[in-house]
Design a protein around this motif. Structure first.
Motif, PDB file in Angstrom:
ATOM      1  N   ASN A  80      21.408  87.852  60.019  1.00  0.00           N
ATOM      2  CA  ASN A  80      20.672  87.549  58.797  1.00  0.00           C
ATOM      3  C   ASN A  80      19.163  87.664  58.992  1.00  0.00           C
ATOM      4  OD1 ASN A  80      23.005  87.031  57.290  1.00  0.00           O
ATOM      5  ND2 ASN A  80      23.058  84.888  57.926  1.00  0.00           N
ATOM      6  N   SER A  81      18.676  87.187  60.124  1.00  0.00           N
ATOM      7  CA  SER A  81      17.252  87.288  60.405  1.00  0.00           C
ATOM      8  C   SER A  81      16.843  88.750  60.548  1.00  0.00           C
ATOM      9  CB  SER A  81      16.922  86.511  61.684  1.00  0.00           C
ATOM     10  OG  SER A  81      15.557  86.624  62.001  1.00  0.00           O
ATOM     11  N   ARG A  82      17.647  89.501  61.236  1.00  0.00           N
ATOM     12  CA  ARG A  82      17.358  90.921  61.442  1.00  0.00           C
ATOM     13  C   ARG A  82      17.385  91.685  60.117  1.00  0.00           C
ATOM     14  NH1 ARG A  82      15.908  95.372  64.833  1.00  0.00           N
ATOM     15  NH2 ARG A  82      16.945  97.177  63.953  1.00  0.00           N
ATOM     16  N   LYS A  83      18.392  91.436  59.305  1.00  0.00           N
ATOM     17  CA  LYS A  83      18.516  92.137  58.028  1.00  0.00           C
ATOM     18  C   LYS A  83      17.344  91.831  57.103  1.00  0.00           C
ATOM     19  CE  LYS A  83      22.317  94.485  58.540  1.00  0.00           C
ATOM     20  NZ  LYS A  83      22.270  95.978  58.543  1.00  0.00           N
ATOM     21  N   ALA A  84      16.788  90.634  57.215  1.00  0.00           N
ATOM     22  CA  ALA A  84      15.631  90.290  56.394  1.00  0.00           C
ATOM     23  C   ALA A  84      14.466  91.241  56.674  1.00  0.00           C
ATOM     24  CB  ALA A  84      15.215  88.849  56.655  1.00  0.00           C
ATOM     25  N   ILE A  85      14.300  91.631  57.933  1.00  0.00           N
ATOM     26  CA  ILE A  85      13.239  92.575  58.292  1.00  0.00           C
ATOM     27  C   ILE A  85      13.609  93.976  57.824  1.00  0.00           C
ATOM     28  CG2 ILE A  85      11.947  93.606  60.197  1.00  0.00           C
ATOM     29  CD1 ILE A  85      12.366  90.993  61.744  1.00  0.00           C
ATOM     30  N   GLU A  86      14.838  94.395  58.064  1.00  0.00           N
ATOM     31  CA  GLU A  86      15.266  95.733  57.663  1.00  0.00           C
ATOM     32  C   GLU A  86      15.146  95.947  56.160  1.00  0.00           C
ATOM     33  OE1 GLU A  86      19.132  96.752  59.057  1.00  0.00           O
ATOM     34  OE2 GLU A  86      18.630  96.511  61.182  1.00  0.00           O
ATOM     35  N   ARG A  87      15.463  94.912  55.378  1.00  0.00           N
ATOM     36  CA  ARG A  87      15.436  95.034  53.917  1.00  0.00           C
ATOM     37  C   ARG A  87      14.057  94.783  53.318  1.00  0.00           C
ATOM     38  NH1 ARG A  87      20.784  92.099  54.111  1.00  0.00           N
ATOM     39  NH2 ARG A  87      19.574  90.170  53.934  1.00  0.00           N
ATOM     40  N   GLY A  88      13.085  94.434  54.150  1.00  0.00           N
ATOM     41  CA  GLY A  88      11.755  94.182  53.643  1.00  0.00           C
ATOM     42  C   GLY A  88      11.565  92.793  53.067  1.00  0.00           C
ATOM     43  N   GLU A  89      12.524  91.901  53.324  1.00  0.00           N
ATOM     44  CA  GLU A  89      12.403  90.527  52.845  1.00  0.00           C
ATOM     45  C   GLU A  89      11.496  89.701  53.761  1.00  0.00           C
ATOM     46  OE1 GLU A  89      16.445  89.315  52.767  1.00  0.00           O
ATOM     47  OE2 GLU A  89      16.996  90.733  51.193  1.00  0.00           O
ATOM     48  N   ALA A  90      11.280  90.175  54.968  1.00  0.00           N
ATOM     49  CA  ALA A  90      10.344  89.565  55.918  1.00  0.00           C
ATOM     50  C   ALA A  90       9.649  90.703  56.656  1.00  0.00           C
ATOM     51  CB  ALA A  90      11.066  88.647  56.891  1.00  0.00           C
ATOM     52  N   ASP A  91       8.430  90.449  57.077  1.00  0.00           N
ATOM     53  CA  ASP A  91       7.659  91.501  57.734  1.00  0.00           C
ATOM     54  C   ASP A  91       7.888  91.575  59.232  1.00  0.00           C
ATOM     55  OD1 ASP A  91       6.328  92.397  55.388  1.00  0.00           O
ATOM     56  OD2 ASP A  91       4.998  90.657  55.507  1.00  0.00           O
ATOM     57  N   MET A  92       8.220  90.435  59.830  1.00  0.00           N
ATOM     58  CA  MET A  92       8.305  90.426  61.296  1.00  0.00           C
ATOM     59  C   MET A  92       9.119  89.237  61.795  1.00  0.00           C
ATOM     60  SD  MET A  92       4.390  89.209  62.082  1.00  0.00           S
ATOM     61  CE  MET A  92       3.760  90.185  60.704  1.00  0.00           C
ATOM     62  N   GLY A  93       9.553  89.331  63.050  1.00  0.00           N
ATOM     63  CA  GLY A  93      10.259  88.239  63.717  1.00  0.00           C
ATOM     64  C   GLY A  93      10.507  88.626  65.160  1.00  0.00           C
ATOM     65  N   TRP A  94      10.650  87.619  66.019  1.00  0.00           N
ATOM     66  CA  TRP A  94      10.893  87.874  67.441  1.00  0.00           C
ATOM     67  C   TRP A  94      12.363  88.216  67.673  1.00  0.00           C
ATOM     68  CZ3 TRP A  94       7.407  87.357  71.683  1.00  0.00           C
ATOM     69  CH2 TRP A  94       6.092  87.020  71.300  1.00  0.00           C
ATOM     70  N   GLU A  95      12.575  89.216  68.519  1.00  0.00           N
ATOM     71  CA  GLU A  95      13.937  89.633  68.846  1.00  0.00           C
ATOM     72  C   GLU A  95      14.039  89.858  70.347  1.00  0.00           C
ATOM     73  OE1 GLU A  95      17.133  89.463  68.762  1.00  0.00           O
ATOM     74  OE2 GLU A  95      16.985  89.953  66.619  1.00  0.00           O
ATOM     75  N   TYR A  96      15.272  89.883  70.853  1.00  0.00           N
ATOM     76  CA  TYR A  96      15.537  90.059  72.280  1.00  0.00           C
ATOM     77  C   TYR A  96      16.085  91.457  72.533  1.00  0.00           C
ATOM     78  CZ  TYR A  96      15.148  84.995  71.988  1.00  0.00           C
ATOM     79  OH  TYR A  96      14.697  83.726  71.721  1.00  0.00           O
ATOM     80  N   THR A  97      15.625  92.086  73.613  1.00  0.00           N
ATOM     81  CA  THR A  97      16.001  93.472  73.891  1.00  0.00           C
ATOM     82  C   THR A  97      17.514  93.648  74.009  1.00  0.00           C
ATOM     83  OG1 THR A  97      15.538  93.028  76.235  1.00  0.00           O
ATOM     84  CG2 THR A  97      13.822  94.132  74.952  1.00  0.00           C
TER      85      THR A  97
END
Length: 312
Positions: A80-97
């Motif tokens: 859900n956090s990742r999709k928020a960035i992909e869909r443009g609902e959020a601009d950024m967030g920390w992720e793990y490689t």
């Protein structure tokens, strides 16, 4: 701190206690004040303590740089956090490689070298999803299996291979739901170490924050934990070495939609200052302030940023 206090506070962490959207007023120090004046930016995070802390650090950094920030941290689950960035609902967030490589990109073999893993993820994510990966932090928040000290001694447990020493009927596991279903999670770990899947009655699916307490109390022999979690030392748990190197490298980096980076490239300079300071020791300390001491994540983030000269 008394053990009873530690145990009582353990269940409040890792996203079980809602993160407030409050952010105090801050002034940049090494973060250049006014460098993002006029920008409106949104930040997301997953719903466990480390992610919330990283999200709050970013919220404060952007705010100190003059941006108007929309706090969208504490989202349920990685997808859900990742999709928020992909869909443009959020601009950024920390992720793990490792999470991105296995879960989002569908790869079945992690790359053992941290820099090579990061480079591969950065290149693929930009090409496939138009998402930029900024500088990665040096800590590795890998999954781990934890046991109590007495149980480690009783069964001679030092590595994940040693799980075979435990009689099958006594192999009980406390796991979070996401770990149970992930490709880089429970089933894959058992297969890598040649351990048959235990009966359902020997596997308990719990909220992330409850796993630590349950493992410490002996509800399960093995508990799935995050290696940078401050409750590991606080609850006197021991983590088992991943001697077959099953788990991927999980170095975190701020991921940002490419269109946002094109408009505000100065975000990279701000994030680079932060990432370089986030060691395993630092992250365990910050996580413990929330999960063990019960402090508010955004205030923990602010105090740490001040101590590091990022904020006035």
């Amino acid at each position: 701190m008394a053990a009873v206090a530690v145990l009582g506070l353990a269940a409040t962490g890792c996203g079980l206690k809602p993160a407030s959207q409050f952010a105090p007023d801050v002034t940049g120090k090494s973060i250049q004040a006014g460098s993002l004046k006029g920008a409106t930016l949104s930040v997301t995070s997953k719903n466990f303590t480390e992610q919330i802390l990283l999200g709050k650090i970013t919220v404060l950094a952007l705010k100190a740089a003059g941006a108007k920030v929309v706090d969208k941290t504490n989202v349920q689950g990685s997808i859900n956090s990742r999709k928020a960035i992909e869909r443009g609902e959020a601009d950024m967030g920390w992720e793990y490689t490792g999470t991105a490589w296995i879960t989002y990109m569908g790869k079945d073999k992690p790359i053992p070298d941290p820099q090579q893993q990061y480079d591969a993820v950065r290149k693929a994510d930009l090409a496939q999803h138009r998402i930029d990966w900024l500088s990665y932090a040096p800590f590795n928040n890998t999954y781990a299996m934890a046991v109590t000290g007495p149980n480690a001694k009783k069964y001679g447990l030092k590595s994940l291979s040693d799980m075979k020493k435990v009689p099958p009927a006594q192999r009980t596991f406390c796991l979070e739901t996401e770990f149970y279903s992930r490709v880089d999670g429970f089933a894959g770990m058992l297969k890598a170490y040649g351990i048959p899947k235990p009966p359902s009655g020997q596997v308990k699916k719990l909220d992330t924050g409850v796993v630590y307490d349950a493992t410490a109390k002996g509800t399960c022999l093995f508990g799935e934990v995050f290696d940078t979690d401050g409750r590991i030392p606080a609850l006197h748990l021991t983590t088992l070495a991943d001697d077959r190197h099953f788990f991927p490298i999980y170095n975190p980096a701020l991921t940002v939609r490419h269109s946002v980076m094109q408009r505000y490239p100065q975000i990279a300079d701000i994030e680079k200052q932060i990432a370089a300071k986030l060691s395993t020791k630092v992250m365990r300390k910050l996580n413990a302030k929330v999960d063990v001491e019960g402090q508010e994540p955004v205030l923990v983030a602010r105090d740490w940023m001040k101590s590091e000269g990022l904020l006035e």
